[in-house]
Design a protein around this motif. Structure first.
Motif, mmCIF file in Angstrom:
data_model
loop_
_atom_site.group_PDB
_atom_site.id
_atom_site.type_symbol
_atom_site.label_atom_id
_atom_site.label_comp_id
_atom_site.label_asym_id
_atom_site.label_seq_id
_atom_site.Cartn_x
_atom_site.Cartn_y
_atom_site.Cartn_z
ATOM 1 N N PHE A 80 0.869 -1.184 0.000
ATOM 2 C CA PHE A 80 0.000 0.000 0.000
ATOM 3 C C PHE A 80 0.904 1.233 0.000
ATOM 4 C CE2 PHE A 80 -2.963 -3.164 1.367
ATOM 5 C CZ PHE A 80 -4.201 -2.721 0.909
ATOM 6 N N HIS A 81 0.747 2.071 -0.990
ATOM 7 C CA HIS A 81 1.564 3.287 -1.086
ATOM 8 C C HIS A 81 0.692 4.439 -0.593
ATOM 9 C CE1 HIS A 81 4.408 1.011 -3.641
ATOM 10 N NE2 HIS A 81 3.301 0.385 -3.972
ATOM 11 N N LEU A 82 0.847 4.777 0.695
ATOM 12 C CA LEU A 82 -0.023 5.803 1.287
ATOM 13 C C LEU A 82 0.595 7.192 1.140
ATOM 14 C CD1 LEU A 82 -1.148 3.816 4.448
ATOM 15 C CD2 LEU A 82 -2.320 4.024 2.256
ATOM 16 N N ASN A 83 -0.219 8.210 1.403
ATOM 17 C CA ASN A 83 0.229 9.610 1.231
ATOM 18 C C ASN A 83 0.700 9.893 -0.181
ATOM 19 O OD1 ASN A 83 -0.108 10.744 3.855
ATOM 20 N ND2 ASN A 83 1.569 9.427 4.533
ATOM 21 N N GLU A 84 0.183 9.169 -1.143
ATOM 22 C CA GLU A 84 0.587 9.342 -2.548
ATOM 23 C C GLU A 84 -0.679 9.535 -3.371
ATOM 24 O OE1 GLU A 84 3.603 9.050 -4.089
ATOM 25 O OE2 GLU A 84 4.850 8.291 -2.447
ATOM 26 N N ARG A 85 -0.753 10.646 -4.087
ATOM 27 C CA ARG A 85 -1.913 10.848 -4.955
ATOM 28 C C ARG A 85 -1.504 10.514 -6.376
ATOM 29 N NH1 ARG A 85 -5.174 16.425 -5.634
ATOM 30 N NH2 ARG A 85 -3.267 17.011 -6.661
ATOM 31 N N ALA A 114 -10.596 2.976 -7.883
ATOM 32 C CA ALA A 114 -11.569 2.756 -6.794
ATOM 33 C C ALA A 114 -11.469 3.973 -5.887
ATOM 34 C CB ALA A 114 -11.242 1.464 -6.054
ATOM 35 N N ALA A 115 -11.596 5.136 -6.529
ATOM 36 C CA ALA A 115 -11.249 6.392 -5.837
ATOM 37 C C ALA A 115 -12.429 7.049 -5.121
ATOM 38 C CB ALA A 115 -10.623 7.360 -6.835
ATOM 39 N N GLY A 116 -13.516 6.318 -4.969
ATOM 40 C CA GLY A 116 -14.637 6.812 -4.160
ATOM 41 C C GLY A 116 -15.180 8.135 -4.630
ATOM 42 N N VAL A 117 -15.200 9.084 -3.710
ATOM 43 C CA VAL A 117 -15.709 10.409 -4.068
ATOM 44 C C VAL A 117 -14.547 11.342 -4.419
ATOM 45 C CG1 VAL A 117 -17.959 10.475 -2.942
ATOM 46 C CG2 VAL A 117 -15.916 10.684 -1.563
ATOM 47 N N GLY A 118 -13.417 10.748 -4.759
ATOM 48 C CA GLY A 118 -12.233 11.542 -5.100
ATOM 49 C C GLY A 118 -11.279 11.573 -3.932
ATOM 50 N N SER A 119 -10.203 12.331 -4.075
ATOM 51 C CA SER A 119 -9.238 12.304 -2.980
ATOM 52 C C SER A 119 -9.652 13.274 -1.880
ATOM 53 C CB SER A 119 -7.824 12.577 -3.477
ATOM 54 O OG SER A 119 -7.768 13.782 -4.142
ATOM 55 N N PHE A 120 -9.432 12.831 -0.669
ATOM 56 C CA PHE A 120 -9.732 13.662 0.488
ATOM 57 C C PHE A 120 -8.593 14.663 0.623
ATOM 58 C CE2 PHE A 120 -11.860 9.694 1.433
ATOM 59 C CZ PHE A 120 -13.063 10.102 1.972
ATOM 60 N N GLU A 121 -8.917 15.924 0.668
ATOM 61 C CA GLU A 121 -7.874 16.933 0.828
ATOM 62 C C GLU A 121 -8.252 17.872 1.969
ATOM 63 O OE1 GLU A 121 -6.185 18.353 -2.627
ATOM 64 O OE2 GLU A 121 -6.201 16.285 -3.330
ATOM 65 N N PRO A 122 -7.244 18.385 2.674
ATOM 66 C CA PRO A 122 -7.584 19.270 3.789
ATOM 67 C C PRO A 122 -8.161 20.594 3.306
ATOM 68 C CG PRO A 122 -5.210 19.175 3.479
ATOM 69 C CD PRO A 122 -5.807 18.185 2.534
ATOM 70 N N ARG A 123 -9.161 21.094 4.026
ATOM 71 C CA ARG A 123 -9.665 22.441 3.768
ATOM 72 C C ARG A 123 -8.576 23.394 4.261
ATOM 73 N NH1 ARG A 123 -14.757 21.528 5.518
ATOM 74 N NH2 ARG A 123 -15.679 21.257 3.483
ATOM 75 N N MET A 248 -13.617 16.665 -0.547
ATOM 76 C CA MET A 248 -13.330 15.599 -1.508
ATOM 77 C C MET A 248 -13.248 16.195 -2.895
ATOM 78 S SD MET A 248 -16.117 13.546 0.308
ATOM 79 C CE MET A 248 -15.901 13.055 1.981
ATOM 80 N N LYS A 249 -12.165 15.899 -3.561
ATOM 81 C CA LYS A 249 -11.957 16.462 -4.895
ATOM 82 C C LYS A 249 -11.712 15.334 -5.877
ATOM 83 C CE LYS A 249 -9.821 20.984 -4.381
ATOM 84 N NZ LYS A 249 -8.524 21.654 -4.456
ATOM 85 N N LEU A 250 -12.291 15.413 -7.050
ATOM 86 C CA LEU A 250 -11.998 14.397 -8.063
ATOM 87 C C LEU A 250 -10.515 14.485 -8.420
ATOM 88 C CD1 LEU A 250 -13.188 12.151 -9.673
ATOM 89 C CD2 LEU A 250 -13.921 13.788 -11.399
ATOM 90 N N LYS A 263 -19.249 14.049 -11.197
ATOM 91 C CA LYS A 263 -17.975 13.649 -10.577
ATOM 92 C C LYS A 263 -17.789 12.141 -10.596
ATOM 93 C CE LYS A 263 -17.221 17.569 -7.572
ATOM 94 N NZ LYS A 263 -17.311 18.058 -6.205
ATOM 95 N N THR A 264 -18.472 11.460 -11.519
ATOM 96 C CA THR A 264 -18.333 10.003 -11.578
ATOM 97 C C THR A 264 -17.895 9.562 -12.982
ATOM 98 O OG1 THR A 264 -20.680 9.853 -12.071
ATOM 99 C CG2 THR A 264 -20.044 9.514 -9.782
#
Ligand SMILES: Cc1cc2nc3c(=O)[nH]c(=O)nc-3n(C[C@H](O)[C@H](O)[C@H](O)COP(=O)(O)OP(=O)(O)OC[C@H]3O[C@@H](n4cnc5c(N)ncnc54)[C@H](O)[C@@H]3O)c2cc1C
Length: 339
Positions: A80-85, A114-123, A248-250, A263-264
């Motif tokens: 699993f390569h985390l913290n990687e967009r 399988a990116a769900g609702v897009g990547s979660f990014e901090p406000r 959440m951003k695509l 967004k799908t």
């Protein structure tokens, strides 16, 4: 460069389960996720909430579902390569070349999104100067808390992350907690500790205040905050931390030439392929007539997409349908039977 049969984008429940489906048919997968943890919405948005509609699991939480899904793929020793967009994709002969924000490069004949609702990014902080100092004094997450040792820090936000970090960092740094309202949104218990720490002089609280400006050229020297009446106050600080929740951003997926519907990503329901050969979309990110945004739908979509990946990853082999109950090969792959 990492070569694999399938690159899975997204480590949510659907991204994890598809690894099992791929592993069963002998395909190797690597998984990339923008977040620092595995589990997608289940872990980020509702780890403790009960889920009642996972087949044959009467009740589980977002966290226990993730744990069990990981247990089910243990035998495949997946990276699993985390913290990687995932940023860019391009075609290289019969493969897709995939590049991440951390400059990792993957080569694979198949991509499963399988990116769900897009990547979660901090406000982020709503002022322009914040961008210039990002990761150089302005932070939205903490990777190593020792970085903040003996520093002056302003933490912004009123939710759980802001409160928890204010408590934790007050043990090693000079902390001021700033929130735009007088009431905190986070757990009552944490709010009580924060207020107790303030009384004991372990941290400072400034409410109701918002950020107004950041002072400094190459490094932060201080900030100004303002209250609801516009009264401005200066605080000397080395860094500021913003915990305003996630959006959440695509994101970059929108630029890969895939057909999009809002967004799908539209797919065909035979194999969940998008308009590009070798690129599949499953889970919340895909759309087709009758699509249900449920975890169980994503599991089914993954099972079919995995079989379609086989054709491109093993063009000279024939896929054989088998049951886990009776197939020795599948049981060996799962590590449940000795060879
Ligand atoms: C409060 C709440 C309760 C819910 N309850 C239920 C329920 O009871 N039953 C049910 O079936 N469903 C429920 N759902 C819906 C369920 O959580 C989703 O259907 C499910 O999470 C979708 O899984 P996924 O793997 O497709 O996507 P997600 O869980 O969204 O995971 C996608 C992952 O992809 C990552 N990602 C996105 N873009 C990139 C990129 N470019 N690079 C790298 N990584 C990227 C994201 O960071 C994320 O971790 C609920 C949802 C919420 C919000």
């Amino acid at each position: 460069m990492i070569k694999t049969d399938v690159l899975v984008i997204g480590a949510g429940p659907v991204g994890i389960f598809v690894v099992q489906q791929l592993g069963l048919i002998g395909l190797k997968a690597e998984v990339v996720d923008n977040l620092d943890k595995i589990g997608g919405q289940c872990i980020e948005l509702y780890p403790d909430k009960p889920i009642y509609d996972i087949p044959a699991v009467p009740e589980c939480t977002g966290e226990s579902l993730t744990k069990n899904l990981l247990e089910q793929i243990k035998a495949f020793k997946t990276n699993f390569h985390l913290n990687e967009r995932v940023q860019e994709i391009s075609r290289e002969q019969n493969n897709w070349k995939i590049q991440t924000s951390g400059k990792k490069i993957f080569l694979a004949p198949n991509i499963i999104i399988a990116a769900g609702v897009g990547s979660f990014e901090p406000r982020k902080f709503p002022i322009k100067e914040a961008e210039k100092f990002e990761n150089k004094g302005v932070f939205y997450s903490i990777k190593d808390k020792t970085y903040f040792k003996n520093k002056k820090i302003c933490i912004f936000g009123g939710g759980d992350s802001a409160l928890d970090w204010a408590i934790e960092l007050s043990k090693l740094a000079e902390v001021t907690l700033v929130h735009r309202r007088n009431e905190f949104r986070g757990a009552e218990h944490s709010a009580t500790i924060v207020k107790k720490f303030e009384k004991e002089g372990k941290l400072k609280i400034k409410t109701p205040y918002q950020i107004n400006s950041i002072e400094g050229n190459n490094e932060i020297k201080g900030i100004t905050i303002k209250d609801e009446e516009g009264k401005v106050e200066t605080i000397t600080t080395d860094c500021i931390l913003g915990f305003f929740g996630l959006i959440m951003k695509l994101g970059p997926i929108a630029d890969w030439g895939l057909n999009l519907d809002k967004k799908t990503i539209p797919v065909n329901t035979e194999n969940f392929q998008t308009n590009k050969e070798g690129i599949f979309a499953i889970g919340d990110i895909c759309t087709y007539p009758g699509k249900l945004k449920l975890i169980l739908s994503g599991f089914h979509e993954g099972a079919l997409a995995a079989r379609a990946c086989f054709k491109l990853a093993r063009p000279n082999e024939k896929y054989r349908f088998e049951f886990t109950t009776t197939s020795k090969t599948l049981q060996e792959r799962l590590g449940v039977k000795k060879k």
